[in-house]
Scaffold this motif. Sequence first.
Motif, PDB file in Angstrom:
ATOM      1  N   LEU A 354       0.819  -1.210   0.000  1.00  0.00           N
ATOM      2  CA  LEU A 354       0.000   0.000   0.000  1.00  0.00           C
ATOM      3  C   LEU A 354       0.853   1.261   0.000  1.00  0.00           C
ATOM      4  O   LEU A 354       0.328   2.376  -0.022  1.00  0.00           O
ATOM      5  CB  LEU A 354      -0.931  -0.004   1.220  1.00  0.00           C
ATOM      6  CG  LEU A 354      -1.989  -1.122   1.241  1.00  0.00           C
ATOM      7  CD1 LEU A 354      -2.680  -1.177   2.592  1.00  0.00           C
ATOM      8  CD2 LEU A 354      -3.007  -0.926   0.122  1.00  0.00           C
ATOM      9  N   GLY A 355       2.175   1.090   0.067  1.00  0.00           N
ATOM     10  CA  GLY A 355       3.089   2.228   0.046  1.00  0.00           C
ATOM     11  C   GLY A 355       3.101   3.032   1.324  1.00  0.00           C
ATOM     12  O   GLY A 355       3.555   4.188   1.330  1.00  0.00           O
ATOM     13  N   LEU A 356       2.635   2.447   2.435  1.00  0.00           N
ATOM     14  CA  LEU A 356       2.540   3.214   3.674  1.00  0.00           C
ATOM     15  C   LEU A 356       3.912   3.660   4.182  1.00  0.00           C
ATOM     16  O   LEU A 356       4.029   4.712   4.807  1.00  0.00           O
ATOM     17  CB  LEU A 356       1.825   2.390   4.756  1.00  0.00           C
ATOM     18  CG  LEU A 356       0.412   1.878   4.412  1.00  0.00           C
ATOM     19  CD1 LEU A 356      -0.195   1.196   5.629  1.00  0.00           C
ATOM     20  CD2 LEU A 356      -0.476   3.002   3.918  1.00  0.00           C
ATOM     21  N   HIS A 357       4.926   2.853   3.914  1.00  0.00           N
ATOM     22  CA  HIS A 357       6.269   3.186   4.402  1.00  0.00           C
ATOM     23  C   HIS A 357       6.881   4.362   3.649  1.00  0.00           C
ATOM     24  O   HIS A 357       7.861   4.960   4.102  1.00  0.00           O
ATOM     25  CB  HIS A 357       7.182   1.961   4.284  1.00  0.00           C
ATOM     26  CG  HIS A 357       7.364   1.461   2.881  1.00  0.00           C
ATOM     27  ND1 HIS A 357       6.306   1.179   2.049  1.00  0.00           N
ATOM     28  CD2 HIS A 357       8.488   1.182   2.157  1.00  0.00           C
ATOM     29  CE1 HIS A 357       6.750   0.752   0.880  1.00  0.00           C
ATOM     30  NE2 HIS A 357       8.074   0.747   0.919  1.00  0.00           N
ATOM     31  N   ARG A 358       6.325   4.700   2.496  1.00  0.00           N
ATOM     32  CA  ARG A 358       6.850   5.817   1.697  1.00  0.00           C
ATOM     33  C   ARG A 358       6.005   7.082   1.832  1.00  0.00           C
ATOM     34  O   ARG A 358       6.388   8.141   1.358  1.00  0.00           O
ATOM     35  CB  ARG A 358       6.907   5.431   0.216  1.00  0.00           C
ATOM     36  CG  ARG A 358       7.893   4.325  -0.118  1.00  0.00           C
ATOM     37  CD  ARG A 358       8.075   4.196  -1.627  1.00  0.00           C
ATOM     38  NE  ARG A 358       6.810   3.904  -2.302  1.00  0.00           N
ATOM     39  CZ  ARG A 358       6.345   2.688  -2.533  1.00  0.00           C
ATOM     40  NH1 ARG A 358       7.043   1.634  -2.122  1.00  0.00           N
ATOM     41  NH2 ARG A 358       5.205   2.506  -3.160  1.00  0.00           N
ATOM     42  N   LYS A 359       4.824   6.962   2.458  1.00  0.00           N
ATOM     43  CA  LYS A 359       3.885   8.079   2.487  1.00  0.00           C
ATOM     44  C   LYS A 359       4.085   8.952   3.723  1.00  0.00           C
ATOM     45  O   LYS A 359       4.363   8.453   4.820  1.00  0.00           O
ATOM     46  CB  LYS A 359       2.445   7.558   2.462  1.00  0.00           C
ATOM     47  CG  LYS A 359       2.052   6.927   1.133  1.00  0.00           C
ATOM     48  CD  LYS A 359       0.610   6.455   1.151  1.00  0.00           C
ATOM     49  CE  LYS A 359       0.216   5.862  -0.209  1.00  0.00           C
ATOM     50  NZ  LYS A 359      -1.177   5.366  -0.208  1.00  0.00           N
ATOM     51  N   SER A 360       3.896  10.243   3.524  1.00  0.00           N
ATOM     52  CA  SER A 360       3.905  11.171   4.653  1.00  0.00           C
ATOM     53  C   SER A 360       2.607  11.012   5.439  1.00  0.00           C
ATOM     54  O   SER A 360       1.649  10.373   4.977  1.00  0.00           O
ATOM     55  CB  SER A 360       4.025  12.608   4.148  1.00  0.00           C
ATOM     56  OG  SER A 360       2.844  12.976   3.438  1.00  0.00           O
ATOM     57  N   LEU A 361       2.569  11.630   6.599  1.00  0.00           N
ATOM     58  CA  LEU A 361       1.364  11.587   7.414  1.00  0.00           C
ATOM     59  C   LEU A 361       0.175  12.177   6.662  1.00  0.00           C
ATOM     60  O   LEU A 361      -0.936  11.619   6.683  1.00  0.00           O
ATOM     61  CB  LEU A 361       1.607  12.340   8.727  1.00  0.00           C
ATOM     62  CG  LEU A 361       0.532  12.218   9.805  1.00  0.00           C
ATOM     63  CD1 LEU A 361       0.321  10.753  10.196  1.00  0.00           C
ATOM     64  CD2 LEU A 361       0.920  13.042  11.025  1.00  0.00           C
ATOM     65  N   ASP A 362       0.401  13.290   5.961  1.00  0.00           N
ATOM     66  CA  ASP A 362      -0.696  13.912   5.212  1.00  0.00           C
ATOM     67  C   ASP A 362      -1.147  13.060   4.028  1.00  0.00           C
ATOM     68  O   ASP A 362      -2.297  13.162   3.591  1.00  0.00           O
ATOM     69  CB  ASP A 362      -0.278  15.290   4.699  1.00  0.00           C
ATOM     70  CG  ASP A 362      -0.357  16.354   5.781  1.00  0.00           C
ATOM     71  OD1 ASP A 362      -0.861  16.047   6.882  1.00  0.00           O
ATOM     72  OD2 ASP A 362       0.097  17.487   5.533  1.00  0.00           O
ATOM     73  N   GLU A 363      -0.263  12.235   3.524  1.00  0.00           N
ATOM     74  CA  GLU A 363      -0.670  11.329   2.439  1.00  0.00           C
ATOM     75  C   GLU A 363      -1.477  10.155   2.976  1.00  0.00           C
ATOM     76  O   GLU A 363      -2.332   9.611   2.268  1.00  0.00           O
ATOM     77  CB  GLU A 363       0.570  10.826   1.699  1.00  0.00           C
ATOM     78  CG  GLU A 363       1.235  11.884   0.830  1.00  0.00           C
ATOM     79  CD  GLU A 363       2.536  11.395   0.227  1.00  0.00           C
ATOM     80  OE1 GLU A 363       2.757  11.637  -0.979  1.00  0.00           O
ATOM     81  OE2 GLU A 363       3.349  10.775   0.956  1.00  0.00           O
ATOM     82  N   ARG A 364      -1.215   9.756   4.209  1.00  0.00           N
ATOM     83  CA  ARG A 364      -1.989   8.659   4.803  1.00  0.00           C
ATOM     84  C   ARG A 364      -3.327   9.139   5.354  1.00  0.00           C
ATOM     85  O   ARG A 364      -4.305   8.377   5.348  1.00  0.00           O
ATOM     86  CB  ARG A 364      -1.175   7.978   5.902  1.00  0.00           C
ATOM     87  CG  ARG A 364      -0.051   7.108   5.344  1.00  0.00           C
ATOM     88  CD  ARG A 364       0.652   6.339   6.439  1.00  0.00           C
ATOM     89  NE  ARG A 364       1.627   7.163   7.138  1.00  0.00           N
ATOM     90  CZ  ARG A 364       2.007   6.974   8.391  1.00  0.00           C
ATOM     91  NH1 ARG A 364       1.476   6.004   9.101  1.00  0.00           N
ATOM     92  NH2 ARG A 364       2.910   7.749   8.948  1.00  0.00           N
ATOM     93  N   LEU A 365      -3.387  10.375   5.840  1.00  0.00           N
ATOM     94  CA  LEU A 365      -4.637  10.998   6.267  1.00  0.00           C
ATOM     95  C   LEU A 365      -4.588  12.456   5.855  1.00  0.00           C
ATOM     96  O   LEU A 365      -3.866  13.257   6.453  1.00  0.00           O
ATOM     97  CB  LEU A 365      -4.818  10.882   7.785  1.00  0.00           C
ATOM     98  CG  LEU A 365      -6.050  11.612   8.358  1.00  0.00           C
ATOM     99  CD1 LEU A 365      -7.334  11.041   7.757  1.00  0.00           C
ATOM    100  CD2 LEU A 365      -6.089  11.503   9.885  1.00  0.00           C
ATOM    101  N   PRO A 366      -5.324  12.838   4.819  1.00  0.00           N
ATOM    102  CA  PRO A 366      -5.233  14.214   4.316  1.00  0.00           C
ATOM    103  C   PRO A 366      -5.657  15.228   5.381  1.00  0.00           C
ATOM    104  O   PRO A 366      -6.368  14.885   6.338  1.00  0.00           O
ATOM    105  CB  PRO A 366      -6.223  14.220   3.141  1.00  0.00           C
ATOM    106  CG  PRO A 366      -6.432  12.792   2.784  1.00  0.00           C
ATOM    107  CD  PRO A 366      -6.255  12.008   4.043  1.00  0.00           C
TER     108      PRO A 366
END
Length: 562
Positions: A354-366
């Motif tokens: 799901l790419g969670l390890h590459r995503k910023s906090l705002d990308e995981r929860l806008p």
Amino acid sequence: MTEPLSLSPFNLAPDDIAWVRATLARLSSTQKVGQLFNFATFGNDQQPIRALNRLQPGGMHRFMGPDLAEGWRATRLALEENEVPLLISGDIEGGNTSFPFITPLPNQMGVAACADLDLTTRLAAVVAAECRALGFNWSYTPVVDLNHAFRSAVVGTRSFGSDVTTVREQSLAYIRELQRHGVAATAKHWPGEGYDDRDQHLATTINPLSMAQWEASFGAIYRAVIDAGVMSVMSAHIALPAWIRHKRGHSAPQREDFQPASTSALLTRELLRDELGFNGLVVSDATTMAGIVSWAERKELVPSVIENGCDMFLFSRTPEQDVQFMLDGLRSGALSEQRLEQAVTRVLALKAALGLHRKSLDERLPPLAETERCLRAPTHQALARQMAAQSITLVKDTEQLLPLRPERHRRVVLVRQPFKAFFPGSPEPSVEPLLASLRAEGFELREFDTAQPPSRDNADLMLYLVGNEATPTASHIYLDWYALHGDIRGAMTRYWRDLPCLMISFGQPYFLYDAPGVPAYINTYSCVEPVQEALLHKLLGREGFTGVSPVDAFCGQEAARF
């Protein structure tokens, strides 16, 4: 040897695989055990979330409260305080299984009644967009169960119906689009629910099919969704005795035959993994259900769920104690190091896929403002209205009652079942929008009263409003005529030979079994507002009925057709 994490459904690139391996290597045994758990959070209170964060879980399942901003802040806290990115899961099933601030989409049976895979695909895209806006990256959908035992209160409207081809094709369309938009799908409830009219929330249920029958039905469905790359499967508290007897070579019934799949290595490791080739993550169904807690003592049960094939342990009434039971199982050998490593690897692999390890906090929860713009967007609501209108199914109208007209049916007597919310956080179901619209059209509505029974002198139409959506712990579907008509004499009274009568189910589609003689019957599958708006137009003849029943609404009773 091929790297399994590079294969479907994870399809990880070398850098992602390196992250999984490096993360696994640096976690302590206690931290690895934490990754096995997906805990439920109810409402938006931050204190319980902080307590769960201290256990460093692999995931949290959010039953959000009614306030969007508070819910957003609670989810944000969960994400901020966990170093290994969290899986945030939800039962995003549509209908009443939803939150009051998201688009009111049809449930799965309503989706199937539209009989349009393009609409299903568009719906899945909306679900994915609103999931991501709320921080959800894992949906416990679709339900791939089959509606066979129509008395079952827990399958019903959560399923795409009773036809294997319909369930398979609807599920494939949904899974592909949901995952294309970055939300993991879950096929449930392994090894297949719907032939036992009981509820696994209340008892371990039994899939009674022979292996040939199972292969032609659930086997065909699961093989198709696995081939399509479904990322997770939910192993439920359902037994499949035919497989156990096939593997063990015995015919006389034994207790092991009825072991729930969630604790059965034969069903989860050998049938799902080895025979069907599923390489993704297996999550148990909720471990608070009677279908599993009645099987074994808790301290034995907790490590056995993982040892016997599940990769994540779902829900807990006492999280700290269950984590300790898992650690105790690891120390005693009830949970092997090998299974722990395999399970945590798959948990991390899902996060990497799901790419969670590459995503910023705002990308995981806008940011909240972005979330608010996405939820109930005009295009989303337009789709909800289109699907609501297309799904409503006229099952019978033997006396040509419809369309309703105020000049012919002005005095309406209402007979109602109580409506109940499904999941924690779901909006309270109500048909008041429909009733307000009928009054505005000139109909005079009054509630059924045993002191003033309806007759041709005081009424022009009996309108039965019944039907909750599929409901855990409700046991069975039936019409309670005593409650509807007020007393024992009323329970034996039927008014449709004296007055025009129309019955509308806003949930389960099977009430003709208990009311076979009612001359006019409609299934809407849920009572979300777009359904009620569309229903009014159809009742008044402004729109035609287009829904295609995904089940036998006559319940095999030929007399109910007349």
